[in-house]
Design an enzyme around this catalytic site. Structure first.
Site, mmCIF file in Angstrom:
data_model
loop_
_atom_site.group_PDB
_atom_site.id
_atom_site.type_symbol
_atom_site.label_atom_id
_atom_site.label_comp_id
_atom_site.label_asym_id
_atom_site.label_seq_id
_atom_site.Cartn_x
_atom_site.Cartn_y
_atom_site.Cartn_z
ATOM 1 N N SER A 211 0.838 -1.203 0.000
ATOM 2 C CA SER A 211 0.000 0.000 0.000
ATOM 3 C C SER A 211 0.866 1.244 0.000
ATOM 4 C CB SER A 211 -0.959 -0.031 1.197
ATOM 5 O OG SER A 211 -1.860 1.055 1.155
ATOM 6 N N THR A 212 0.778 2.089 1.065
ATOM 7 C CA THR A 212 1.520 3.345 1.103
ATOM 8 C C THR A 212 3.018 3.104 0.925
ATOM 9 O OG1 THR A 212 -0.095 4.033 2.767
ATOM 10 C CG2 THR A 212 1.784 5.497 2.385
ATOM 11 N N HIS B 149 -2.793 -0.893 -3.382
ATOM 12 C CA HIS B 149 -3.933 0.002 -3.174
ATOM 13 C C HIS B 149 -3.755 1.230 -4.064
ATOM 14 C CE1 HIS B 149 -4.242 -1.796 1.146
ATOM 15 N NE2 HIS B 149 -4.799 -2.581 0.241
ATOM 16 N N MET C 19 -0.042 1.288 5.270
ATOM 17 C CA MET C 19 -0.792 1.656 6.473
ATOM 18 C C MET C 19 -1.861 0.612 6.768
ATOM 19 S SD MET C 19 -1.193 3.983 8.824
ATOM 20 C CE MET C 19 -0.202 5.299 8.095
ATOM 21 N N ASP D 292 -4.242 -4.546 6.142
ATOM 22 C CA ASP D 292 -4.724 -5.345 5.012
ATOM 23 C C ASP D 292 -3.688 -6.386 4.620
ATOM 24 O OD1 ASP D 292 -6.523 -6.112 2.989
ATOM 25 O OD2 ASP D 292 -5.415 -4.926 1.510
#
Length: 406
Positions: A224-225, A251, A344, A347
């Protein structure tokens, strides 16, 4: 109410560059309302931004793309030539053209991007305020610490921001505004950080797989991030002779994943494509989950395929790494490799742990090299990660395991 800490943190300094005065003001208000952050300067184009950096010395830049005099792309080109290392978060429109240019910005060294809801100039930017604060904290905080500032963690910033938003909501319901509301915040006033007790790191749970690891037939990766540039680092170094297919959940909003796959394909020795429903899973291919769609594996006699679905979000995301990992654990059991990287939240953590329980091999990105040590930390604490690996070694670790267990 939030309690001020005795030894104050330094302020995270932000530069906002957008040709729209409305956008500059809206974005600045969001930042100035975040405890511990301050807009130190504004610019209406890349040239003004470039000229002001020596005086302002920001820890992070929030940058528009389409501007007169010098565009965001042109600024990034100059930034690269001048070896400026201040991290840049792009504010991008959601148009197809915007997606292509946004990927170009990432290739030029931008750290990440946020989409403007509703287009290039919008009063709805507050709807992405959480994402904006997360990005600023995620990329600006490590840079500021490197420069010697005392800066809290990204989690600390987000907790403080959410507490602030909750206070504003309660005050608005009561009709009694709290101090330093949005209308009162100025560039010279910084809302102090509240005190938080850092949670002690947990020892990882002990997982006893139900079977030993077998041949690796598929690789599933969740991120993700910090993901766009991390994946560039991994895939440009991946073994060009890798046989196993790699399925990736990054994401990313709809409209960007096709361009993202194409940008990765330009630097990766394997073929990188955006996944599509009913697409056969072929060896030597990397499949990127399309924005706003989960991907999972479906077993077929003629060969397994990718299925895309718009089922409910999982862990606040669609695509979700947990959805992918869950299907891989069910179908491939101990014949898989799971990888969880910077991001973050949590998930992917639960279902990569299920992969491990089924006998799959698993690796996670380490804390030091993660932009946000959220997803891999939770997976590690749950016992779902066999080995933590720094970013620079992930490609080699994937390639090595894939070769050893083919």
């Amino acid at each position: 109410m939030m309690e001020n800490i005795e030894s104050n943190f330094d302020t995270l300094s932000v530069m906002v560059c957008d040709d729209s005065a409305l956008m500059r003001n809206l974005v600045s208000r969001i930042i100035n309302e975040a405890p511990g952050m301050q807009v130190a300067g504004k610019a209406m184009n890349g040239k003004m931004l470039l000229d002001s950096l020596n005086d302002v010395k920001p820890d992070v830049i929030v940058l528009d793309i389409e501007m007169p005099v010098m565009t965001g792309v042109e600024f990034l080109q100059e930034r690269k030539k001048l070896k400026i290392d201040i991290p840049v978060v792009i504010l991008s429109s959601i148009a197809t053209k915007g997606a292509a240019v946004t990927m170009q910005c990432l290739e030029l060294g931008a750290s990440d991007f946020i989409t403007k809801p509703g287009g290039s100039v919008t009063t709805e930017v507050a709807t992405v305020s959480d994402d904006l604060i997360e990005m600023i904290a995620s990329y600006g905080a490590p840079y500021a610490r490197k420069k010697g500032k005392k800066i809290p963690t990204t989690d600390h910033f987000l907790q403080a921001f959410k507490m602030r938003e909750a206070e504003k909501f309660v005050a608005a319901k009561k009709g009694t505004p709290i101090s330093a509301t949005v209308d009162e915040v100025s560039e010279n006033k910084v809302i102090p950080m509240p005190a938080f007790k850092a949670s002690a790191p947990k020892e990882p749970a002990v997982i006893t797989p139900v079977r030993e690891g077998g041949k690796i037939k598929i690789i599933a990766l969740g991120i993700s991030t910090g993901g766009p540039n991390a994946l560039r680092d991994v895939f440009k170094m991946i073994d060009p002779h890798l046989k196993q297919p790699i399925l990736v959940v990054q994401h990313m909003p709809a409209g960007f994943t096709k361009e993202f796959a194409q940008s990765l394909n330009r630097i990766c020795p394997l073929e990188v494509v955006e996944a599509a429903d009913e697409m056969p899973i072929e060896e030597g291919h990397i499949y990127i989950a399309p924005g706003n769609y989960h991907i999972k594996v479906e077993e077929r006699i003629t060969g397994n395929v990718i299925r895309t679905t718009q089922e409910d979000q999982r862990n606040g995301h669609r695509p979700s790494a947990d959805v992918l990992f869950e299907s891989v654990a069910k179908i491939y059991k101990n014949n898989a490799l799971g990888v969880i990287m910077t991001g973050m939240g949590r998930d992917g953590a639960v279902e990569i742990t299920e992969m491990r329980k089924q006998g799959a091999y698993t690796i996670g990105q380490d804390e030091k090299t993660s932009i946000v040590y959220g997803m891999p930390r939770v997976a590690w604490e749950l016992g779902g990660v066999q080995k933590q690996v720094p970013l620079r070694e992930i490609a080699d670790e994937i390639s090595k395991l894939a070769r050893e267990h083919i």
